[in-house]
Write a protein that holds these residues in place. Structure first.
Motif, PDB file in Angstrom:
ATOM      1  N   ILE A   1       6.098   5.787  11.472  1.00 47.07           N
ATOM      2  CA  ILE A   1       4.976   4.979  11.963  1.00 47.07           C
ATOM      3  C   ILE A   1       3.677   5.771  11.873  1.00 47.07           C
ATOM      4  O   ILE A   1       2.651   5.248  11.413  1.00 47.07           O
ATOM      5  N   THR A   2       3.708   7.017  12.301  1.00 47.93           N
ATOM      6  CA  THR A   2       2.501   7.846  12.278  1.00 47.93           C
ATOM      7  C   THR A   2       1.974   7.996  10.851  1.00 47.93           C
ATOM      8  O   THR A   2       0.772   7.856  10.589  1.00 47.93           O
ATOM      9  N   ARG A   3       2.871   8.298   9.904  1.00 46.97           N
ATOM     10  CA  ARG A   3       2.440   8.470   8.510  1.00 46.97           C
ATOM     11  C   ARG A   3       1.924   7.157   7.922  1.00 46.97           C
ATOM     12  O   ARG A   3       0.965   7.146   7.145  1.00 46.97           O
ATOM     13  N   THR A   4       2.561   6.050   8.285  1.00 43.51           N
ATOM     14  CA  THR A   4       2.149   4.758   7.731  1.00 43.51           C
ATOM     15  C   THR A   4       0.743   4.389   8.179  1.00 43.51           C
ATOM     16  O   THR A   4      -0.094   3.968   7.370  1.00 43.51           O
ATOM     17  N   VAL A   5       0.461   4.538   9.476  1.00 42.58           N
ATOM     18  CA  VAL A   5      -0.883   4.219   9.975  1.00 42.58           C
ATOM     19  C   VAL A   5      -1.921   5.127   9.325  1.00 42.58           C
ATOM     20  O   VAL A   5      -2.996   4.678   8.912  1.00 42.58           O
ATOM     21  N   ALA A   6      -1.587   6.413   9.195  1.00 45.89           N
ATOM     22  CA  ALA A   6      -2.524   7.349   8.559  1.00 45.89           C
ATOM     23  C   ALA A   6      -2.768   6.959   7.108  1.00 45.89           C
ATOM     24  O   ALA A   6      -3.910   6.996   6.621  1.00 45.89           O
ATOM     25  N   ARG A   7      -1.697   6.592   6.411  1.00 44.56           N
ATOM     26  CA  ARG A   7      -1.838   6.212   5.001  1.00 44.56           C
ATOM     27  C   ARG A   7      -2.681   4.946   4.845  1.00 44.56           C
ATOM     28  O   ARG A   7      -3.516   4.844   3.943  1.00 44.56           O
ATOM     29  N   LEU A   8      -2.480   3.986   5.722  1.00 43.18           N
ATOM     30  CA  LEU A   8      -3.266   2.754   5.673  1.00 43.18           C
ATOM     31  C   LEU A   8      -4.750   3.055   5.849  1.00 43.18           C
ATOM     32  O   LEU A   8      -5.601   2.486   5.153  1.00 43.18           O
ATOM     33  N   ARG A   9      -5.045   3.943   6.768  1.00 46.85           N
ATOM     34  CA  ARG A   9      -6.455   4.282   7.002  1.00 46.85           C
ATOM     35  C   ARG A   9      -7.037   5.065   5.829  1.00 46.85           C
ATOM     36  O   ARG A   9      -8.223   4.923   5.507  1.00 46.85           O
TER      37      ARG A   9
ATOM     38  N   VAL B   1       0.869  -1.170   0.000  1.00 44.38           N
ATOM     39  CA  VAL B   1       0.000   0.000   0.000  1.00 44.38           C
ATOM     40  C   VAL B   1       0.905   1.218   0.000  1.00 44.38           C
ATOM     41  O   VAL B   1       1.719   1.394   0.902  1.00 44.38           O
ATOM     42  N   LYS B   2       0.791   2.080  -1.038  1.00 40.52           N
ATOM     43  CA  LYS B   2       1.637   3.275  -1.125  1.00 40.52           C
ATOM     44  C   LYS B   2       0.759   4.515  -1.147  1.00 40.52           C
ATOM     45  O   LYS B   2      -0.432   4.471  -1.456  1.00 40.52           O
ATOM     46  N   ASP B   3       1.387   5.651  -0.835  1.00 36.88           N
ATOM     47  CA  ASP B   3       0.597   6.882  -0.768  1.00 36.88           C
ATOM     48  C   ASP B   3       0.454   7.556  -2.129  1.00 36.88           C
ATOM     49  O   ASP B   3      -0.295   8.507  -2.257  1.00 36.88           O
TER      50      ASP B   3
END
Length: 745
Positions: free
Chosen positions: A81-89, A46-48
């Protein structure tokens, strides 16, 4: 660079400090795939979609568990970590947990995980460079990830790349390998009783639900399918023994009476009424024990201040933590529980097991913070002030683990034998080659000799075809040809009783195949020979060249000429031994060959200083054969050299061909512990056998690591060269004869 070579952890740390993003991602996938086995399967990235395109993808590991994995070289771990969780959501995912693997060193990991876990409402697990370096030597697969992805980054540091500088002590720093090998050596009568107990329990479990009154029966293949699906780590061992154990269990002389019934007409099995009744009573008793343990944990939870709403999840975490401890260090934990006096200090890995279990259950951070300390208190009470039910429950689990351990069902043992196999240099005897060739038309599960050779080669062993062995194989084919011309030319479809009397194994294999006459079976003797070389070449000088080409390709062998072997030995030594062997050999040429093979083993060991390499795997060079006639004439040589020179294929069968992968072991332990099958297995371990194992482990713990490593070296060579023991393959019975004896019933 071979993957079996130990990694210098200092070099790994340097490489991680210089690796770039894409390379680290590939390394992390291989490394954690090796660490976690089948449970680690990245399903998709999953990428942004950012314009710069440099953000690393987060991989979904399991759809069902909502677990994600990301590898990064970025130094801002918290921001990542913060950006990754936000991107996943943003992409519609609801991450329950995120594993962040980083090439950097992270300080205060626990604090970061706790803080971000609460803030993001997602379980966070960080694996940094320190974690990677401490586990890089865990298995051949983890080391292979280093040599493939990290080692090329250190061209300018070749000097510190040598494992001789600050080498890790990967097996002797713990007592597991020593304990297992010492237990093997101590069982001079063989380990059949424990192995048989294991297989018998598996058979009874695989036949649960059968009922002759209802016409519910099961075949061997159906039983084995269930074993492979549920307890894969013991599947190959079970498959090698199931036929023999079924025969024993069908007899009235079986302890306790006939345990299973065989329906000859359909060749299927079931549990008789008496066995079903006995197993039902055992299951009821086991069920009550498990319920008593859960009730005890519930009382512990209440005593530790757990709220009523949290009792159920707290009990689940406590049970899961115990299961993790057994999976990771079952022998150490069993010894701790069995000790007369336990240290008042906490068992060191309990808190880690609790933490990992809560992550695995995907508990949100507020829940973890609320119940974590209380679960630790519950387990302290279980370990240091246990009730009768708790002692009985943990004792049963310990005995179950002891039985699995005795069958080498332990990740560290599997890694040890896999690494050892990579170091083997095996001169393969003509008897082994001929047996393997004779099995080629059998079903795959019956190709025991071929399976042993394939397993050794796949593990990285070097198999060597020597010129003397090549000559004997060609000579055997020519002798078979003459026998066929004289006795079977007119008609080679004969009764099995006559086929069994054929004096040469390959001719017998051909005659058996003619009886079966399957679609892929040869229709003529010439066609059978054609599997190795053209029949017209058999009696020509070119036979040796073409047979060598086939054997080397088929078995993945190297070739050593007679001159290569002679270069390793003294001519006078060979002559003396050959003369001594001539009385036991019908052909002087065979005596010459055996003398040369025996002495070449010792010659190569000396040339390569195998006794001085300070490894924990013993010497590498052996003659793989069932040869026996030579033993009495070489006893003095063995005494002087200090080690034997013969190794049986049985060793490869038990410790290489039948050894489970780490992933299979993890899956097996997951299925077995605290299950109906696990408790059944635990019933079959005697108190005497269990306490003997614990005593041996405690004795190993008291040895200084260097002394333990030296002892491991000695023990493993004792086991390799133990010619009196048969594991899962009878050296006096040929698989081809056994297989066709079964068919003819």
């Amino acid at each position: 660079m071979v993957s079996s070579e130990m990694v210098n952890t200092k070099l790994a740390k340097v490489a991680l400090s210089e690796i770039e993003g894409f390379a680290f991602e590939r390394f992390a996938n291989d490394f954690f795939g090796a660490m976690l086995g089948a449970s680690f399967v990245p399903l998709g990235g999953v990428k942004d979609g950012g314009a710069d395109g440099i953000d690393e993808p987060a991989y979904e590991v399991s759809i069902r568990s909502a677990t994600f994995f990301q590898a990064t070289v970025e130094k801002d771990v918290q921001g990542k970590i913060t950006r990754t969780v936000a991107r996943l959501r943003e992409f519609g995912r609801d991450p329950g947990s995120l594993y962040l693997v980083t090439a950097t060193e992270v300080r205060y990991i626990d604090r970061i995980e706790s803080h971000l876990g609460s803030e993001l409402n997602c379980a966070i697990v960080i694996r940094d460079s320190g974690y990677i370096c401490s586990h890089i030597n865990d298995s051949p697969a983890t080391r292979a990830a280093f040599w493939q992805h990290l080692y090329p980054l250190t061209d300018y540091l070749r000097e510190i790349a040598r494992p001789s500088i600050d080498p890790p002590i990967s097996y002797s720093d713990k007592s597991i390998v020593y304990t297992f090998l010492a237990e093997e050596v101590a069982r001079r009568e063989g380990d059949a009783p424990l192995m048989s107990a294991m297989i018998d329990a598996v058979i009874l479990w695989s036949l649960e639900g059968t009922d002759p009154d209802l016409g519910i029966l099961r075949s061997k293949s159906e039983m084995m399918k269930r074993v492979r699906d549920e307890i894969p780590a013991v599947a190959e061992m079970a498959n090698s023994m199931i036929s023999a154990r079924l025969k024993v269990m069908c007899q009235k002389t079986y302890p306790g009476g006939r345990a299973i019934n065989w329906h000859r007409s359909c060749d299927e099995y079931c549990l008789p009424h008496s066995t079903r009744s006995r197993l039902a009573d055992d299951r009821l008793e086991d069920k009550n024990l498990r319920l008593e343990f859960v009730s005890s944990l519930e009382l512990r939870a209440q005593g530790a201040g757990v709220s009523t709403a949290d009792v159920e999840v707290s009990v689940a975490v406590a049970q899961g933590a115990l299961k993790r401890i057994y999976e990771k260090e079952g022998i150490e934990f069993s010894a701790f529980l069995a000790a007369d006096e336990r240290s008042t200090a906490d068992y060191p890995t309990v808190s880690h097991a609790v933490r990992e279990t809560m992550i695995g259950l995907q508990l949100r951070d507020p829940v973890k913070q609320r119940i974590g300390p209380r679960v630790l208190e519950m387990l302290r009470q279980v370990l240091f002030a246990s009730s009768e039910a708790e002692r009985a429950y943990l004792g049963r689990l310990s005995r179950t683990y002891a039985l699995l351990f005795s069958l080498a069902s332990h990740p560290e043992l599997a890694s040890y034998f896999e690494t050892m196999a990579q170091r083997f240099y095996l001169y393969v005897g003509s008897d082994v080659v001929l047996r393997a060739l004779s099995e080629d038309l059998l079903p795959i599960e019956s190709r025991v000799t071929r399976g042993a050779l394939d397993a050794a080669r796949n593990a990285g062993a070097t198999l060597v075809l020597t010129e003397p062995v090549l000559e004997e194989v060609v000579g055997h084919l020519r002798a078979c040809d003459q026998e066929h011309k004289h006795n079977f030319l007119a008609n080679d479809i004969v009764p099995i009783e006559i086929a069994r009397q054929a004096p040469h194994i390959l001719l017998r294999a051909y005659l058996y195949a003619r009886i079966g006459a399957g679609a892929r079976d040869p229709k003529s003797w010439q066609g059978y020979v054609h599997r190795v070389l053209d029949y017209d070449d058999l009696c020509r000088e070119t036979a040796h060249r073409y047979t060598s080409d086939y054997l080397r390709r088929s078995f993945g062998m190297e070739f050593a000429t007679r001159a290569d072997l002679q270069d390793l030995v003294g001519e006078d030594e060979v002559l003396r031994l050959s003369m001594a062997l001539s009385e036991a050999k019908k052909d002087q040429r065979l005596a010459d060959n055996d003398a040369l093979m025996c002495l070449a083993v010792y010659g190569r060991r000396k040339r390569n200083a195998e006794r001085l390499d300070n490894s924990e795997f013993g010497v590498s060079t052996w003659w793989l054969t069932w040869e026996r006639a030579i033993l009495s004439q070489t006893s003095e040589i063995v005494r002087v050299e200090g080690d034997g020179y013969l190794i049986r294929p049985e060793f490869l069968v038990k410790f290489v061909a039948l050894s489970a992968t780490s992933a299979e072991i993890v899956r097996t332990h997951s299925s077995v512990f605290a299950s109906v099958l696990g408790f059944s297995l635990g019933r079959r371990v005697s108190s005497t056998a269990f306490h003997r194992l614990m005593k041996r482990y405690n004795a190993a713990q008291r040895l200084e690591p260097a002394r333990r490593a030296a002892a491991v070296n000695k023990l493993i060579d004792q086991i390799k060269g133990d010619l009196s023991r048969e594991y899962a393959l009878d050296g006096n019975e040929l698989a081809i004869d056994v297989a066709h004896a079964e068919v003819s019933k």
